[in-house]
Design a protein around this motif. Structure first.
Motif, PDB file in Angstrom:
ATOM      1  N   GLY A  94       0.775  -1.238   0.000  1.00  0.00           N
ATOM      2  CA  GLY A  94       0.000   0.000   0.000  1.00  0.00           C
ATOM      3  C   GLY A  94       0.800   1.280   0.000  1.00  0.00           C
ATOM      4  O   GLY A  94       0.233   2.368   0.131  1.00  0.00           O
ATOM      5  N   ALA A  95       2.119   1.201  -0.158  1.00  0.00           N
ATOM      6  CA  ALA A  95       2.936   2.418  -0.207  1.00  0.00           C
ATOM      7  C   ALA A  95       2.845   3.046  -1.592  1.00  0.00           C
ATOM      8  O   ALA A  95       2.564   2.366  -2.584  1.00  0.00           O
ATOM      9  CB  ALA A  95       4.391   2.097   0.111  1.00  0.00           C
ATOM     10  N   GLU A  96       3.112   4.331  -1.641  1.00  0.00           N
ATOM     11  CA  GLU A  96       3.164   5.082  -2.890  1.00  0.00           C
ATOM     12  C   GLU A  96       4.624   5.427  -3.176  1.00  0.00           C
ATOM     13  O   GLU A  96       5.339   5.907  -2.293  1.00  0.00           O
ATOM     14  CB  GLU A  96       2.369   6.386  -2.756  1.00  0.00           C
ATOM     15  CG  GLU A  96       2.541   7.335  -3.905  1.00  0.00           C
ATOM     16  CD  GLU A  96       2.032   8.736  -3.593  1.00  0.00           C
ATOM     17  OE1 GLU A  96       2.228   9.613  -4.441  1.00  0.00           O
ATOM     18  OE2 GLU A  96       1.461   8.956  -2.499  1.00  0.00           O
ATOM     19  N   ALA A 111      15.312   5.220  -2.974  1.00  0.00           N
ATOM     20  CA  ALA A 111      13.972   5.491  -3.478  1.00  0.00           C
ATOM     21  C   ALA A 111      13.222   6.243  -2.384  1.00  0.00           C
ATOM     22  O   ALA A 111      13.491   6.065  -1.189  1.00  0.00           O
ATOM     23  CB  ALA A 111      13.240   4.195  -3.808  1.00  0.00           C
ATOM     24  N   VAL A 112      12.289   7.094  -2.795  1.00  0.00           N
ATOM     25  CA  VAL A 112      11.471   7.860  -1.855  1.00  0.00           C
ATOM     26  C   VAL A 112      10.040   7.356  -1.988  1.00  0.00           C
ATOM     27  O   VAL A 112       9.511   7.253  -3.103  1.00  0.00           O
ATOM     28  CB  VAL A 112      11.546   9.373  -2.157  1.00  0.00           C
ATOM     29  CG1 VAL A 112      10.713  10.163  -1.157  1.00  0.00           C
ATOM     30  CG2 VAL A 112      12.993   9.847  -2.163  1.00  0.00           C
ATOM     31  N   LEU A 113       9.427   7.051  -0.851  1.00  0.00           N
ATOM     32  CA  LEU A 113       8.076   6.511  -0.838  1.00  0.00           C
ATOM     33  C   LEU A 113       7.233   7.211   0.219  1.00  0.00           C
ATOM     34  O   LEU A 113       7.758   7.962   1.048  1.00  0.00           O
ATOM     35  CB  LEU A 113       8.110   5.007  -0.525  1.00  0.00           C
ATOM     36  CG  LEU A 113       8.908   4.148  -1.485  1.00  0.00           C
ATOM     37  CD1 LEU A 113      10.289   3.874  -0.921  1.00  0.00           C
ATOM     38  CD2 LEU A 113       8.191   2.856  -1.768  1.00  0.00           C
ATOM     39  N   ARG A 114       5.939   6.918   0.206  1.00  0.00           N
ATOM     40  CA  ARG A 114       5.020   7.311   1.277  1.00  0.00           C
ATOM     41  C   ARG A 114       4.383   6.025   1.793  1.00  0.00           C
ATOM     42  O   ARG A 114       3.935   5.190   1.010  1.00  0.00           O
ATOM     43  CB  ARG A 114       3.923   8.228   0.770  1.00  0.00           C
ATOM     44  CG  ARG A 114       4.385   9.602   0.415  1.00  0.00           C
ATOM     45  CD  ARG A 114       3.171  10.489   0.067  1.00  0.00           C
ATOM     46  NE  ARG A 114       3.618  11.727  -0.509  1.00  0.00           N
ATOM     47  CZ  ARG A 114       4.144  12.735   0.175  1.00  0.00           C
ATOM     48  NH1 ARG A 114       4.273  12.637   1.479  1.00  0.00           N
ATOM     49  NH2 ARG A 114       4.540  13.828  -0.427  1.00  0.00           N
ATOM     50  N   ASP A 115       4.347   5.892   3.129  1.00  0.00           N
ATOM     51  CA  ASP A 115       3.697   4.718   3.710  1.00  0.00           C
ATOM     52  C   ASP A 115       2.184   4.841   3.501  1.00  0.00           C
ATOM     53  O   ASP A 115       1.702   5.856   2.964  1.00  0.00           O
ATOM     54  CB  ASP A 115       4.112   4.543   5.180  1.00  0.00           C
ATOM     55  CG  ASP A 115       3.576   5.614   6.123  1.00  0.00           C
ATOM     56  OD1 ASP A 115       2.517   6.232   5.857  1.00  0.00           O
ATOM     57  OD2 ASP A 115       4.231   5.847   7.161  1.00  0.00           O
ATOM     58  N   GLY A 118       0.726   8.112   4.319  1.00  0.00           N
ATOM     59  CA  GLY A 118       1.251   9.301   3.654  1.00  0.00           C
ATOM     60  C   GLY A 118       2.563   9.837   4.205  1.00  0.00           C
ATOM     61  O   GLY A 118       3.068  10.844   3.728  1.00  0.00           O
ATOM     62  N   ASN A 119       3.141   9.176   5.217  1.00  0.00           N
ATOM     63  CA  ASN A 119       4.422   9.620   5.770  1.00  0.00           C
ATOM     64  C   ASN A 119       5.556   9.283   4.804  1.00  0.00           C
ATOM     65  O   ASN A 119       5.651   8.149   4.341  1.00  0.00           O
ATOM     66  CB  ASN A 119       4.695   8.921   7.103  1.00  0.00           C
ATOM     67  CG  ASN A 119       3.622   9.184   8.123  1.00  0.00           C
ATOM     68  OD1 ASN A 119       3.358  10.320   8.466  1.00  0.00           O
ATOM     69  ND2 ASN A 119       2.991   8.121   8.591  1.00  0.00           N
ATOM     70  N   PRO A 120       6.443  10.237   4.509  1.00  0.00           N
ATOM     71  CA  PRO A 120       7.539   9.940   3.596  1.00  0.00           C
ATOM     72  C   PRO A 120       8.636   9.132   4.280  1.00  0.00           C
ATOM     73  O   PRO A 120       8.892   9.289   5.472  1.00  0.00           O
ATOM     74  CB  PRO A 120       8.062  11.332   3.207  1.00  0.00           C
ATOM     75  CG  PRO A 120       7.745  12.184   4.383  1.00  0.00           C
ATOM     76  CD  PRO A 120       6.458  11.642   4.950  1.00  0.00           C
ATOM     77  N   PHE A 121       9.265   8.242   3.497  1.00  0.00           N
ATOM     78  CA  PHE A 121      10.433   7.503   3.970  1.00  0.00           C
ATOM     79  C   PHE A 121      11.289   7.134   2.770  1.00  0.00           C
ATOM     80  O   PHE A 121      10.846   7.180   1.635  1.00  0.00           O
ATOM     81  CB  PHE A 121      10.038   6.272   4.793  1.00  0.00           C
ATOM     82  CG  PHE A 121       9.407   5.139   4.016  1.00  0.00           C
ATOM     83  CD1 PHE A 121      10.167   4.038   3.627  1.00  0.00           C
ATOM     84  CD2 PHE A 121       8.063   5.157   3.696  1.00  0.00           C
ATOM     85  CE1 PHE A 121       9.588   2.987   2.929  1.00  0.00           C
ATOM     86  CE2 PHE A 121       7.473   4.111   2.999  1.00  0.00           C
ATOM     87  CZ  PHE A 121       8.241   3.024   2.609  1.00  0.00           C
TER      88      PHE A 121
END
Length: 130
Positions: A94-96, A111-115, A118-121
């Motif tokens: 379900g991450a973006e 790589a940059v994602l959102r959990d 919506g939190n970035p990691f």
């Protein structure tokens, strides 16, 4: 010497977000720290905490208002291939993906994602791509 002990992420829904990070990264829960508003996980020399919104009051903090990133958590992995594998796994959970895996100007591969909340990691290999 100062050391980092915990990085905490505030969650709207504690259990699903804790399951996302522990499942994706294979983190071991610190069961002794478990409560109705907190889950902690071993993550290298530091730990990752997932806190329910009730923790804001407990800590004397105000809940943020408005949009925008204020922090980003970076997880180091052993290889560029592991960055790519975890990106695909995160998408399945379900991450973006904000930014597909790339080599940074300083030679790291990340790589940059959102959990799912919506939190970035970032998923990161601190070395030049082979």
């Amino acid at each position: 010497m100062t050391t980092l002990s915990y990085v905490n992420i505030f969650a709207r829904q504690l259990e699903p977000l804790a399951a996302f990070y522990s499942g994706l990264l294979g983190l071991e829960e610190i069961v002794d720290s478990r409560s109705s508003i907190f889950r902690g996980f071993r993550c290298g020399d530091a730990s990752l905490g997932i806190s329910a919104s009730d923790a804001y009051e407990l800590l004397g903090l105000r809940q943020p208002t408005g949009e925008g990133e204020r922090n980003i958590v970076t997880f180091d992995v052993e290889s560029p291939t592991e960055v790519e594998r975890l990106v695909e796994a995160a998408k399945g959970l379900g991450a973006e993906v904000v930014k597909e895996p790339f080599e940074t100007y300083y030679g790291w591969y990340q790589a940059v994602l959102r959990d799912p909340e919506g939190n970035p990691f970032r998923l990161n290999h601190p070395g030049r791509r082979v």
